[in-house]
Design a protein around this motif. Structure first.
Motif, short mmCIF file in Angstrom:
data_model
loop_
_atom_site.label_atom_id
_atom_site.label_comp_id
_atom_site.label_asym_id
_atom_site.label_seq_id
_atom_site.Cartn_x
_atom_site.Cartn_y
_atom_site.Cartn_z
N VAL A 140 36.16 27.17 41.03
CA VAL A 140 35.91 28.03 39.88
C VAL A 140 36.64 27.50 38.82
N HIS A 149 40.48 36.64 37.82
CA HIS A 149 40.20 36.04 38.82
C HIS A 149 41.53 35.58 39.65
N PRO A 198 34.90 33.51 35.37
CA PRO A 198 35.75 33.53 36.69
C PRO A 198 36.14 35.10 36.97
#
Length: 232
Positions: A149, A125, A160
């Motif tokens: 997120v 992520h 994520p």
């Protein structure tokens, strides 16, 4: 906080042997104990990155929030529950502040979730955001995407490592509106005073110039009437 790396016997070269994956303990020592506790308890509440910037951590805050105390009827014990941290200012972080905070966040994730899939997921992520080619121009969009997120990752366990289209759909209209407002403010910048309110000559100045002009004509006419020895 996690224990510091114990001193090792020096090698023949005069330095301790390399420890795979070992990190400097300086990062962990700057992180408030309240944040460490949140991660020891499984990171079940959102941790705003405002608490992990260099400035916030160097203030040496020992305790960021008061835990709520309640009485457990089953165990007959008083238990404490961590309260949500204030997210004021998180959506206004600069890229540098975000980068500082994420270095500590990755340290916490790698420390308290070692050997679990969460580590790779959050690393992906982070890399997904930081590798965006237009990150500078779209910083506000991706900052708010990252915040949402992380928030939902604590609340409902979303992955994520996968880009979340629903979060993008939630954030993009707000981002576009912010851009439009910013452009509108630029285009409606007040004009300088000399342009916005031009000084108009007052009656006295007009009257004075008019009088001067008439006076010159009158003087010329008088000169015509005067005697001149070479003029018939």
């Amino acid at each position: 906080s996690p224990p510091a790396i114990p001193p090792q016997h020096a090698t023949r070269g005069g330095r301790p042997p390399l420890q795979p994956g070992a990190l400097s303990t300086g990062i962990s020592h700057c992180i408030p104990e309240t944040i460490h506790k949140i991660f020891r308890d499984g990171w079940q509440i959102h941790v705003p990155l405002t608490y992990l910037t260099d400035k916030a951590c160097m203030q040496g805050i020992a305790r960021l929030s008061q835990d709520a105390l309640s009485f457990d009827q089953i165990s007959r014990r008083i238990i404490s529950t961590a309260q949500a941290l204030s997210d004021a200012g998180e959506s206004e972080l600069t890229f540098l502040e975000w980068f500082q905070a994420w270095s500590r966040l990755l340290f916490l994730i790698r420390t308290y979730f070692a050997g679990r899939p969460e580590v790779a997921a959050w690393e992906k992520h982070y890399n997904h955001i930081i590798s965006k080619p237009c990150l500078e121009n779209e910083w506000q969009l991706w900052l708010n995407y990252d915040i949402e997120v992380r928030r939902q990752g604590c609340e409902n366990g979303l992955d994520p490592s996968v880009e979340q289209p629903h979060i993008r759909q939630l954030i993009e209209p707000v981002y576009i509106k912010q851009l439009a407002i910013a452009e509108l403010r630029k285009s409606s910048t007040p004009l300088p005073q000399s342009i916005a309110a031009p000084s108009t000559p007052g009656p006295s100045s007009n009257h004075q110039s008019y009088d001067n002009s008439n006076r010159s004509f009158r003087d010329r006419d008088r000169a015509k009437d005067r005697y001149h020895p070479y003029r018939s």
